[in-house]
Design an enzyme around this catalytic site. Structure first.
Site, PDB file in Angstrom:
ATOM      1  N   ASP A 335       0.811  -1.211   0.000  1.00  0.00           N
ATOM      2  CA  ASP A 335       0.000   0.000   0.000  1.00  0.00           C
ATOM      3  C   ASP A 335       0.850   1.268   0.000  1.00  0.00           C
ATOM      4  OD1 ASP A 335      -2.657   1.204   0.142  1.00  0.00           O
ATOM      5  OD2 ASP A 335      -1.931   2.010   2.041  1.00  0.00           O
ATOM      6  N   LEU A 471      -5.466   5.119  -3.345  1.00  0.00           N
ATOM      7  CA  LEU A 471      -6.707   4.874  -4.069  1.00  0.00           C
ATOM      8  C   LEU A 471      -7.273   6.185  -4.621  1.00  0.00           C
ATOM      9  CD1 LEU A 471      -8.907   2.898  -4.934  1.00  0.00           C
ATOM     10  CD2 LEU A 471     -10.046   3.329  -2.749  1.00  0.00           C
TER      11      LEU A 471
END
Ligand code: SF4
Length: 570
Positions: A335, A471
């Protein structure tokens, strides 16, 4: 004269106040005009201390100037002593009192108080807060740990300001001799360097072997996360087998300063504050001191190795399967891929700016696009580091210069002080605070160190938080026209009240808006450029303009934009 709206540091007497307020049993009598008591609020409001700083002001007014202000100083000094009965007194002038030249040191000497009086010479028009703090700490350490003190020091043992069991005596030349007993943790003998210190008491032959012992130097009142840094480093030292003799100035009494020479070595947490005192202690007692500031995982490991070397003990192995901090794993996790290469601009005091530059590049994978400090005393270190990172060093205490440099560098994240937080807000860039000066929200209720392994966890959380998340970045790139994820959207945590368009604030020149001379943007190319998400648009613009300028193109077309993209992606 310099037109100034914001200053990074206060006058040097605020630095002296930070030392006096950090300590116990010290009182500061400050020759200052009416109104200078504003500085109390720094401690009672910003740091939320539950008592007033131990400072008495003469608070002279205009009408006092026609009278005897020296007499006013002396009567204030005596009244303050009688009221607070401190173990040691600091005396000095603020900026205005410096101009009327009443000589607080000489006046205090004439007052003949029965405790040590340390006169402070703080040049308010040349120096600033951190220098004032360093000088005050140094003068106190010299006075209490074996140096020359004011003649007003009383030799009468009944008035000794020091706790029972500590009784410094005057040696030759008026120097104090303290009962310090430096001890080599390896050989179980007095270390050879220590025996060279003229002010040392003899080592006790019957002394039993003990754990190595150090002092922690530098934490003050109003220090950025000093409270929790001390707790974290004390814990770390305990885990590796090193005891802490004295923490100073935070929480120390004059009697504690008299015991500084007993430790084997010194841990310097904040070189701006404790560097000068540590050098003096080395000359006086042969105590080595640490040079690595333990901010970040890598620096903390180096710090542990340095401490172990100074303590003469084996350094612990850091087993990868037992991580001391979550930072390495968090930054390696998938991430965090999107963090790689993010452009970060770092500004603050020298200690925190240098540490942040290292952590940002080595542990977060960021790219440094600017590094600077307002600490002129350590400017050389910052210049050297900036050279290694390949960026221009910015040594300045002019926030407008800092603002211009940030606008020019177009970072995606700013790591700075309270000032840079405002600047970044104006420019619509994420920011995390890494250094003083800071506001009340950076004296948090929760445990929040910057140093040590837990400090690294805190750095991770607080630096990543202001960024657009991976994101979000992805969606902003995919759905540029989306009502929610359009390229004018801001990080979600800033809420809808935050900036609505990434336009520069009025009066700020953003390099993004100015093409090099001779290069212009065609309408189509400009429209195409605006489709690129804002956080990389500046870079795309610069690269394309550079590409066009190198090829002598007068106008940038859509084709030029894509040629430049292909060129720089190679
Ligand atoms: S004496 Fe110095 S600190 Fe006090 S008000 Fe004047 S300039 Fe400010």
């Amino acid at each position: 004269m310099q037109l100034t709206v914001w200053t990074y540091e206060g006058p040097p007497h605020v630095g002296a106040m930070r030392i006096a307020t950090a300590m116990e049993g010290v009182h500061y009598v400050l020759h200052a005009p009416q109104g200078d008591t504003y500085a109390d609020l720094l401690f009672t409001m910003i740091e939320r201390r539950d008592k007033r700083p131990p400072v008495t002001y003469t608070t002279f007014e205009a009408r006092d100037l026609g009278k005897d202000t020296a007499e006013l100083f002396q009567s204030t000094l005596i009244a303050a002593y009688e009221r607070f009965l401190p173990q040691a007194v600091l005396v000095g002038s603020s900026c205005t009192a410096e101009l009327i030249q009443d000589d607080p040191g000489g006046l205090a000497q004439a007052a003949n108080l029965p405790v040590p009086v340390v006169p402070l010479e703080l040049p308010s028009y040349q120096r600033k807060e951190n220098w004032g703090a360093a000088e005050t700490f140094y003068q106190l350490v010299r006075a209490m740990a074996g140096g020359q003190v004011s003649q007003s020091q009383n030799s009468d043992a009944a008035h000794s300001p020091l706790p029972a069991g500590i009784s410094p005596t005057r040696g030759e030349n008026g120097l104090f001799e303290t009962p310090g007993t430096p001890f080599s943790p390896l050989a179980g003998e007095m270390s050879p360097e220590a025996t060279e210190g003229g002010a040392l008491a003899q080592a006790s032959q019957s002394q039993t072997r003990r754990r190595p012992r150090c002092n922690i130097l530098g934490p003050t009142a109003l220090g950025f996360r000093h409270r929790d840094d001390v707790a974290e480093i004390r814990k770390l030292l305990g885990e590796i087998g090193v005891d802490v003799a004295v923490v100073a100035p935070l929480g120390a009494t004059p009697g504690d300063l008299a015991r500084l020479g007993e430790a084997d070595f010194n841990v310097v947490l904040y070189p701006e504050i404790a560097g000068v005192a540590a050098k003096w202690l080395k000359r006086q007692f042969g105590q080595e001191f640490t040079t690595v500031v333990p901010i970040g995982v890598g620096a903390t490991r180096e710090f542990v190795a340095e401490v172990c070397r100074l303590a003469g003990i084996a350094a612990p192995e850091f087993a990868p399967e037992k991580p001391q901090s979550n930072l390495p794993w968090f930054s390696r996790s998938v991430d965090s891929n999107y963090l790689t290469g993010k452009r970060v601009f770092v500004f603050g005091d020298a200690t925190h700016a240098l540490a942040a530059a290292r952590v940002a590049t080595e542990e977060f994978g960021f790219t440094l696009c600017g590094l600077g400090t307002y600490t002129r005393e350590l400017a050389r270190d910052v210049r050297t580091a900036a050279k290694e990172y390949g960026v221009e060093p910015l040594i300045s205490d002019d926030y407008l210069e800092v603002e211009a440099a940030i606008a020019e560098a177009q970072p995606e994240l700013v790591l700075g002080t309270q000032m840079e937080r405002h600047i970044a807000k104006r420019l619509g860039i994420g920011c995390a605070v890494i250094s003083a000066p800071v506001h009340v929200q950076d004296y948090p209720a929760r445990y929040s160190p910057q140093m040590g392994f837990e400090g690294a966890n805190v750095l991770w959380d607080s630096w990543v938080h202001p960024l657009v998340m991976g994101l979000e970045e992805h969606l902003l790139g995919m759905f540029r026209e989306d009502f929610e994820f359009n390229d004018e959207a801001v990080p979600s945590h800033l809420g809808s009240g935050a900036r609505t368009a990434p336009e520069p604030a009025e009066g700020i020149q953003v390099a993004d808006c100015e093409a090099p001379a001779g290069v212009g943007w065609g309408v189509d190319a400009e429209a195409e450029l605006r489709k690129i998400p804002f956080f990389v648009r500046g870079k795309a613009r610069r690269n394309t303009e550079k590409y066009a300028a190198e090829r002598g193109l007068a106008e940038i077309t859509v084709e030029t934009l894509y040629d430049a993209k292909a060129h720089f992606s190679r």
